[in-house]
Design an enzyme around this catalytic site. Structure first.
Site, PDB file in Angstrom:
ATOM      1  CE  LYS A  16     -32.959  22.114  24.304  1.00 22.56           C
ATOM      2  NZ  LYS A  16     -32.810  23.104  23.287  1.00 22.56           N
ATOM      3  NE  ARG A  91     -32.349  28.968  25.187  1.00 24.58           N
ATOM      4  CZ  ARG A  91     -32.117  27.977  24.331  1.00 24.58           C
ATOM      5  NH1 ARG A  91     -32.950  27.709  23.351  1.00 24.58           N
ATOM      6  NH2 ARG A  91     -31.037  27.246  24.460  1.00 24.58           N
ATOM      7  NE  ARG A 130     -23.816  20.015  22.171  1.00 22.68           N
ATOM      8  CZ  ARG A 130     -25.028  20.438  22.535  1.00 22.68           C
ATOM      9  NH1 ARG A 130     -26.076  19.667  22.348  1.00 22.68           N
ATOM     10  NH2 ARG A 130     -25.204  21.613  23.084  1.00 22.68           N
ATOM     11  NE  ARG A 136     -23.849  24.089  20.279  1.00 24.96           N
ATOM     12  CZ  ARG A 136     -25.083  23.992  20.746  1.00 24.96           C
ATOM     13  NH1 ARG A 136     -25.887  23.060  20.258  1.00 24.96           N
ATOM     14  NH2 ARG A 136     -25.520  24.793  21.685  1.00 24.96           N
ATOM     15  NE  ARG A 148     -25.129  26.730  25.893  1.00 23.70           N
ATOM     16  CZ  ARG A 148     -24.389  25.662  25.548  1.00 23.70           C
ATOM     17  NH1 ARG A 148     -23.094  25.656  25.751  1.00 23.70           N
ATOM     18  NH2 ARG A 148     -24.958  24.623  25.022  1.00 23.70           N
TER      19      ARG A 148
END
Ligand code: ADP
Length: 193
Positions: A16, A91, A130, A136, A148
């Site tokens: 995204k 969201r 990632r 992160r 999540r």
């Protein structure tokens, strides 16, 4: 002139953010990512950053009132006049309803709602990659990743139902393929190719 906004939906790891950066240029829209805004507060150790630190790290949503207020302030800035690309907002249904009112009051129309789809196992692999590359905290732990993904499945996908019912143009996009291929699919769906 009706100001336009594009809403970008996709589970964590769907690409995204990567797509949003490219669409910002192609669509000449201002990219607004609530995740980036929260991470910015966190890294600057602002009052808001300190308040949301644990929620972000454990993969939980920030309370709607806090998030909505931050989005409202951002949408009041003059650079959004050409149109916006909202990434990571709304969201859940409460945020979606709130956004409807805000956009309506400001004369905004929804140009399109993009929903990116990527199989779960691939998402988990991408997020672990990632975590190594970008560090992160919410990507490093598989339990946080799963939380999540569950939140996305339970709450964010319900938003898509909200927009379908409201007869907004919702486009389901296959998020598997090269970055260029996926960008091309999104632009085509929005009639901007
Ligand atoms: P991802 O899609 O990979 O989870 P984001 O960068 O969009 O990443 O969001 C990171 C985190 O920021 C979320 O897990 C959540 O804690 C917070 N967040 C972002 N957008 C919202 C929102 N609209 N409402 C509540 N919390 C949000």
């Amino acid at each position: 002139m009706i100001l336009q906004t594009v809403l970008l939906f996709g589970p964590p790891g769907s690409g995204k953010g990567t797509q949003a950066k490219r669409l910002e240029i192609s669509l000449r829209a201002v990219h607004i990512s609530t995740g980036d805004m929260f991470r910015d507060h966190l890294s600057r150790r602002t009052e808001l950053g300190l308040k949301i630190e644990n929620l972000l790290k454990s993969g939980q949503l920030v309370p709607d009132t806090v998030t909505n207020e931050m989005v409202r302030d951002r949408l009041l800035r003059p650079d959004v006049a050409l149109g916006t690309l909202l990434d990571g907002f709304p969201r859940n249904i409460v945020q979606a309803r709130w956004l409807e009112l805000l956009l309506g009051s400001r004369g905004y129309g929804i140009r399109g709602v993009i929903a990116m789809n990527v199989p779960h196992e691939q998402l988990i692999d991408r997020l672990k990659g990632r975590a190594l590359k970008e560090g992160r905290a919410d990507d490093a732990d598989e339990a946080v990743i799963r939380r999540r993904l569950d939140t996305y499945g339970a709450q964010t996908e319900a938003c898509l139902g909200f927009y379908k019912e409201a007869k907004k143009p919702v486009h389901s996009i296959d998020g598997v393929g090269s970055v260029d291929e996926v960008t091309a699919r999104i632009l085509k769906a929005l009639g901007a190719a």
